[in-house]
Scaffold this motif. Structure first.
Motif, PDB file in Angstrom:
ATOM      1  N   ARG A 296       0.879  -1.064   0.108  1.00  0.00           N
ATOM      2  CA  ARG A 296      -0.034   0.001  -0.146  1.00  0.00           C
ATOM      3  C   ARG A 296       1.108   1.278  -0.087  1.00  0.00           C
ATOM      4  O   ARG A 296       0.534   2.285  -0.556  1.00  0.00           O
ATOM      5  N   GLN A 297       2.040   1.185   0.679  1.00  0.00           N
ATOM      6  CA  GLN A 297       2.986   2.404   0.509  1.00  0.00           C
ATOM      7  C   GLN A 297       3.323   2.616  -0.738  1.00  0.00           C
ATOM      8  O   GLN A 297       3.457   4.117  -1.341  1.00  0.00           O
ATOM      9  N   ASP A 298       3.812   1.734  -1.286  1.00  0.00           N
ATOM     10  CA  ASP A 298       4.119   1.335  -2.713  1.00  0.00           C
ATOM     11  C   ASP A 298       3.144   2.222  -3.857  1.00  0.00           C
ATOM     12  O   ASP A 298       3.501   2.906  -4.555  1.00  0.00           O
ATOM     13  N   MET A 299       1.828   1.687  -3.534  1.00  0.00           N
ATOM     14  CA  MET A 299       0.944   2.271  -4.403  1.00  0.00           C
ATOM     15  C   MET A 299       0.780   3.696  -4.186  1.00  0.00           C
ATOM     16  O   MET A 299       0.860   4.564  -5.300  1.00  0.00           O
ATOM     17  N   ARG A 300       0.943   3.858  -2.936  1.00  0.00           N
ATOM     18  CA  ARG A 300       0.631   5.698  -2.625  1.00  0.00           C
ATOM     19  C   ARG A 300       2.069   6.377  -3.346  1.00  0.00           C
ATOM     20  O   ARG A 300       1.687   7.382  -3.987  1.00  0.00           O
ATOM     21  N   VAL A 301       3.083   5.830  -3.287  1.00  0.00           N
ATOM     22  CA  VAL A 301       4.248   6.546  -3.978  1.00  0.00           C
ATOM     23  C   VAL A 301       4.058   6.514  -5.372  1.00  0.00           C
ATOM     24  O   VAL A 301       4.207   7.676  -5.957  1.00  0.00           O
ATOM     25  N   SER A 302       3.830   5.409  -6.003  1.00  0.00           N
ATOM     26  CA  SER A 302       3.642   5.396  -7.610  1.00  0.00           C
ATOM     27  C   SER A 302       2.578   6.241  -8.027  1.00  0.00           C
ATOM     28  O   SER A 302       2.616   6.990  -9.065  1.00  0.00           O
ATOM     29  N   PHE A 303       1.488   6.516  -6.976  1.00  0.00           N
ATOM     30  CA  PHE A 303       0.507   7.517  -7.405  1.00  0.00           C
ATOM     31  C   PHE A 303       0.872   8.911  -7.444  1.00  0.00           C
ATOM     32  O   PHE A 303       0.611   9.574  -8.333  1.00  0.00           O
ATOM     33  N   THR A 304       1.552   9.072  -6.408  1.00  0.00           N
ATOM     34  CA  THR A 304       1.798  10.822  -6.136  1.00  0.00           C
ATOM     35  C   THR A 304       3.120  11.092  -7.252  1.00  0.00           C
ATOM     36  O   THR A 304       2.806  12.117  -7.801  1.00  0.00           O
ATOM     37  N   GLU A 305       3.907   9.910  -7.637  1.00  0.00           N
ATOM     38  CA  GLU A 305       4.871  10.349  -8.521  1.00  0.00           C
ATOM     39  C   GLU A 305       4.039  10.609 -10.029  1.00  0.00           C
ATOM     40  O   GLU A 305       4.513  11.371 -10.653  1.00  0.00           O
ATOM     41  N   ARG A 306       3.215   9.623 -10.230  1.00  0.00           N
ATOM     42  CA  ARG A 306       2.294   9.703 -11.499  1.00  0.00           C
ATOM     43  C   ARG A 306       1.905  11.248 -11.670  1.00  0.00           C
ATOM     44  O   ARG A 306       1.570  12.088 -12.500  1.00  0.00           O
ATOM     45  N   ARG A 307       1.361  11.748 -10.280  1.00  0.00           N
ATOM     46  CA  ARG A 307       0.517  13.021 -10.116  1.00  0.00           C
ATOM     47  C   ARG A 307       1.375  14.292 -10.341  1.00  0.00           C
ATOM     48  O   ARG A 307       1.074  14.979 -11.165  1.00  0.00           O
ATOM     49  N   ILE A 308       2.804  13.923 -10.373  1.00  0.00           N
ATOM     50  CA  ILE A 308       3.534  15.080 -10.307  1.00  0.00           C
ATOM     51  C   ILE A 308       4.059  15.355 -11.618  1.00  0.00           C
ATOM     52  O   ILE A 308       4.126  16.475 -12.287  1.00  0.00           O
ATOM     53  N   THR A 309       4.382  14.307 -12.414  1.00  0.00           N
ATOM     54  CA  THR A 309       4.877  14.317 -13.829  1.00  0.00           C
ATOM     55  C   THR A 309       3.616  14.683 -14.907  1.00  0.00           C
ATOM     56  O   THR A 309       2.438  14.535 -14.591  1.00  0.00           O
TER      57      THR A 309
END
Ligand SMILES: Nc1ncnc2c1ncn2[C@@H]1O[C@H](COP(=O)(O)OP(=O)(O)O)[C@@H](O)[C@H]1O
Ligand SMILES: [Mg+2]
Length: 248
Positions: free
Chosen positions: A235-248
């Motif tokens: 779940r931590q990883d999902m959160r990270v990949s989600f925020t990264e995608r949002r930034i780019t």
């Protein structure tokens, strides 16, 4: 309410709302008006919607959920009139009226051509919040972005309840509540709690659920620290990949 894991001070304030509503006749006999306009503020997945549902359950009242965003786009230019219908209904039929994801009323996020519409919606809301309710319907507005709300509107709530990220004890309580039918006698809680840091209550529930399902499929009767840590880390990883995608 027993399924909702909240900070003790928040539970106390919700209990107070429930009591005022249950004893509303008594309060009125003494010239007092029961509190009924609530604002729920807090991060996504911290239990705002769930608490509104629980509140309705405790009071044996029907729950009506109004999603403003949907109302605004569907009835563009006519939202205030549609809202009036909802408000009138609340005066006739006692219930819990949940305006979920209420941030739209702040107006800041909407496109410039929607500003006039949002103004009308806001004014309509301000007026509605002033009106007395013969039915003592509860009005609950929930938002992740209190900073977007108009100050004049904020002043009209009887109570502003702040939901927060879970404490260490709350993390453990949420996980424990969702472990059934698994046994967890050997779980090292410090590790589990560590792995759940910065996750929302909602993410913790989902991670626990995933771990329990794996254990069921593996035909096991107990859950291990690793099962839980693995799913929480996921779940931590999902959160990270989600925020990264949002930034780019
Ligand atoms: N405080 C909490 N205690 C127990 N479960 C929670 C809590 N907050 C969230 N959950 C779980 O996460 C789900 C989604 O929570 P929700 O109430 O929709 O969050 P919000 O409205 O604050 O975004 C709930 O259905 C519940 O399973
Ligand atoms: Mg919600």
């Amino acid at each position: 309410m027993k399924d909702v894991v909240l900070a003790p001070k928040l539970v106390e304030r919700i209990d107070d709302v429930v009591l005022q509503q249950r004893k509303r006749e008594w309060l009125r006999e003494h010239g007092r008006v029961p509190g009924r306009r609530l604002l729920f503020v807090g991060p996504p997945g911290s239990g705002k919607t769930m608490s509104a549902e629980a509140l309705a359950g405790e009071l044996h009242l029907p729950l009506y959920v109004i999603r403003l965003e949907g109302l605004i786009t569907r009835f563009m230019g006519d939202t205030a009139a549609k809202l009036r219908l909802v408000f009138d209904e609340s005066a006739k039929r006692r219930g819990v009226y949940l305006f979920d994801e209420f941030d739209a009323v702040g107006g800041h996020r909407t496109a410039p051509n929607d500003v006039a519409e949002m103004r009308r919606v806001l004014n309509s809301f301000l007026q509605f919040m002033e009106e007395d309710s013969a039915t003592d319907s509860l009005i609950v507005c929930a938002t992740n972005h209190p900073e977007l709300l108009d100050r004049a509107l904020l002043r009209r709530y009887d109570q502003v309840l702040e939901f927060e990220a879970p404490s260490r004890e709350q993390i453990r309580e949420i996980v424990t509540n969702h472990l059934r039918p698994m046994k967890a006698a050997r779980v090292v809680w410090t590790k589990v709690v560590e792995a759940a840091q910065h996750l929302s209550q909602s993410e913790i529930v989902r991670a626990t659920d995933d771990a329990v399902k794996s254990a069921i499929l593996a035909e096991r009767k107990s859950i291990s620290t690793d099962d839980l840590v693995k799913r929480l880390t996921e779940r931590q990883d999902m959160r990270v990949s989600f925020t990264e995608r949002r930034i780019t």
